[in-house]
Design a protein around this motif. Structure first.
Motif, PDB file in Angstrom:
ATOM      1  N   GLY A 172      15.637   7.271  -1.225  1.00 45.97           N
ATOM      2  CA  GLY A 172      15.649   8.132  -2.404  1.00 45.97           C
ATOM      3  C   GLY A 172      14.657   7.728  -3.471  1.00 45.97           C
ATOM      4  O   GLY A 172      14.042   8.587  -4.114  1.00 45.97           O
ATOM      5  N   SER A 173      14.481   6.436  -3.680  1.00 45.55           N
ATOM      6  CA  SER A 173      13.552   5.985  -4.727  1.00 45.55           C
ATOM      7  C   SER A 173      12.093   6.156  -4.316  1.00 45.55           C
ATOM      8  O   SER A 173      11.224   6.338  -5.163  1.00 45.55           O
ATOM      9  CB  SER A 173      13.828   4.519  -5.079  1.00 45.55           C
TER      10      SER A 173
ATOM     11  N   ALA B  75       4.484   9.351   0.494  1.00 42.17           N
ATOM     12  CA  ALA B  75       5.065   8.352  -0.417  1.00 42.17           C
ATOM     13  C   ALA B  75       5.638   7.169   0.355  1.00 42.17           C
ATOM     14  O   ALA B  75       6.437   6.403  -0.189  1.00 42.17           O
ATOM     15  CB  ALA B  75       6.139   8.996  -1.281  1.00 42.17           C
ATOM     16  N   SER B  76       5.231   7.028   1.604  1.00 35.84           N
ATOM     17  CA  SER B  76       5.725   5.915   2.421  1.00 35.84           C
ATOM     18  C   SER B  76       5.254   4.586   1.847  1.00 35.84           C
ATOM     19  O   SER B  76       4.252   4.503   1.130  1.00 35.84           O
ATOM     20  CB  SER B  76       5.222   6.055   3.861  1.00 35.84           C
TER      21      SER B  76
ATOM     22  N   MET C 146       0.852  -1.186   0.000  1.00 29.57           N
ATOM     23  CA  MET C 146       0.000   0.000   0.000  1.00 29.57           C
ATOM     24  C   MET C 146       0.886   1.233   0.000  1.00 29.57           C
ATOM     25  O   MET C 146       2.059   1.173   0.359  1.00 29.57           O
ATOM     26  CB  MET C 146      -0.901   0.007   1.240  1.00 29.57           C
ATOM     27  N   GLY C 147       0.304   2.363  -0.394  1.00 26.39           N
ATOM     28  CA  GLY C 147       1.075   3.598  -0.387  1.00 26.39           C
ATOM     29  C   GLY C 147       1.880   3.770  -1.652  1.00 26.39           C
ATOM     30  O   GLY C 147       1.322   3.834  -2.755  1.00 26.39           O
ATOM     31  N   ASN C 148       3.186   3.844  -1.529  1.00 29.45           N
ATOM     32  CA  ASN C 148       4.056   4.098  -2.676  1.00 29.45           C
ATOM     33  C   ASN C 148       3.823   3.063  -3.779  1.00 29.45           C
ATOM     34  O   ASN C 148       3.836   1.857  -3.519  1.00 29.45           O
ATOM     35  CB  ASN C 148       5.507   4.092  -2.224  1.00 29.45           C
TER      36      ASN C 148
ATOM     37  N   ASP D 181       4.924   8.522  -6.523  1.00 28.58           N
ATOM     38  CA  ASP D 181       3.468   8.408  -6.580  1.00 28.58           C
ATOM     39  C   ASP D 181       2.971   7.513  -5.456  1.00 28.58           C
ATOM     40  O   ASP D 181       3.653   6.590  -5.021  1.00 28.58           O
ATOM     41  CB  ASP D 181       3.042   7.831  -7.930  1.00 28.58           C
ATOM     42  N   THR D 182       1.745   7.775  -5.022  1.00 30.25           N
ATOM     43  CA  THR D 182       1.204   7.056  -3.880  1.00 30.25           C
ATOM     44  C   THR D 182      -0.283   6.807  -4.040  1.00 30.25           C
ATOM     45  O   THR D 182      -0.973   7.547  -4.762  1.00 30.25           O
ATOM     46  CB  THR D 182       1.450   7.846  -2.579  1.00 30.25           C
TER      47      THR D 182
END
Length: 363
Positions: A135-136, A150-151, A123-125, A141-142
């Motif tokens: 960094g990536s 963006a976690s 979920m999330g990112n 997008d999330t």
């Protein structure tokens, strides 16, 4: 180069890492970090089909490969708060994040090793995979309602027979105060990551875990350590689970070799019912609570996790919030003693306003 008395060869770290997180051998966690990671032969036998592959690579964020990722800067000089704050029943906000994809990847436990983990539901990112780094992920997008969260959040996938069952719509991920003095909570540091629970834990270890809330539940059945054998066959019934993460940080490391010992659960202040951070982990951070719902009911005899039985449930968190937005939500909702939605708005305290605009961004 950073000097560390705990420097270990990367391969040894990888072996110890899997031994601790997957429950192999006799490595134990500190007493204030939750369920000990020691498992018995009986517990291991209950996890048929779970592959405990050895991690042989370090994260791209771990520049020297010793398993420790230092925070920059480290947080020093913090003393756990013993203060009694003004009464506030709630001090929380929500992160509503939908499922993005599934994959047998785990960028915390098996960094850079595609397909080495059991299957996970992410979920999330939207880009999370085995090679993910701070960094990536950061700025990516999330699927979360807040576009700058963006976690990466993930957990073992759930199956009914051979059919993968995915949660539908935004899932409730609470950010709460885990300590009594909610005013002492500060935002997560960028790049912090950890694992909650242990896929090789026994049923009793799961039940006694400090993050256990109500266990598996469906209909009127609660506090189950394993997935119930049956649930009411009604459209309104789903399989639910809640589990809380440790919320006290050592202030030094964003990750450690077993992905747990840099974090700890709060302890009880002597002579009171108050919760406070232990001296070893004095920095109070938000307490994450997964509140997951899977659209499955009826005969549950074939429902299982990719990691094994229901009590093998665990989850991972990799922080990639935009710092100002996370701080605004923490300050307004947790430190402010409110019960907030994903915008940082408390329906019962409308006069306090919201932390974010209607499109979930900073004003």
């Amino acid at each position: 180069m950073r000097s560390s008395p705990r420097r270990l060869p990367a391969l040894l770290v990888g072996t110890a890492l899997v031994a601790s997180v997957l429950g192999i051998g006799t490595i134990a966690s500190a007493t204030d970090t939750g369920t000990p990671l020691v498992t018995t032969g009986t517990a291991a036998a209950d996890h048929t089909g779970h592959t405990a592959a050895v991690s042989t690579q370090a994260s791209g964020d771990d520049t020297d490969g010793d398993g420790y990722i230092p925070a920059v800067p480290q947080v020093t000089g913090v003393v756990p708060s013993t203060a009694t704050p003004p009464p506030a029943y709630h001090h929380e906000f929500q992160a509503g994040c939908s499922v993005t994809h599934t994959a047998p990847d785990d960028p915390i436990v098996y960094p850079g090793q595609f397909g080495k983990s059991h299957d996970h539901t992410f979920m999330g990112n939207t880009t999370t995979d085995a090679a993910s780094t701070t960094g990536s992920l950061y700025g990516g997008d999330t699927s979360c309602k807040v576009p700058v969260d963006a976690s990466a959040y993930w957990m073992p996938s759930l199956y009914k027979g051979d059919q993968k069952i995915l949660p539908v719509g935004p899932q409730v991920i609470y950010y709460k105060a885990g300590v009594t003095d909610y005013r002492s909570v500060r935002p997560f540091p960028k790049g912090l990551r950890f694992v909650v629970g242990n896929p090789m834990q026994s049923a009793q270890e799961f039940r006694s875990h400090k993050g256990f809330v109500e266990g598996w539940e469906c209909g009127e059945s609660f506090f189950n350590t394993d997935i119930p054998a049956s649930c009411p066959s009604r459209p309104d019934v789903q399989l639910n689970l809640r589990m809380q993460a440790p919320s006290c940080w050592d202030g030094k490391y964003l990750d450690t070799p077993n992905h747990q010992t840099h974090m700890a659960y709060p302890v009880v202040k002597p002579g009171t019912n108050d919760n406070m951070c232990p001296a070893s982990h004095p920095v109070a951070l938000p307490m994450i609570e997964f509140k997951m719902a899977w659209p499955v009911n009826g005969d549950m005899s074939q429902v299982r996790l990719a990691s094994g039985r229901g009590y093998s449930f665990h989850y991972d968190f990799f922080n990639a919030w935009e710092e100002r937005t996370l701080k605004a939500l923490v300050d307004h909702c947790i430190v402010g003693g409110l019960q907030c939605d994903t915008r940082g708005f408390d329906l019962y305290r409308p006069e306090r306003g919201a932390a974010l605009t209607t499109d979930h961004r900073l004003p």
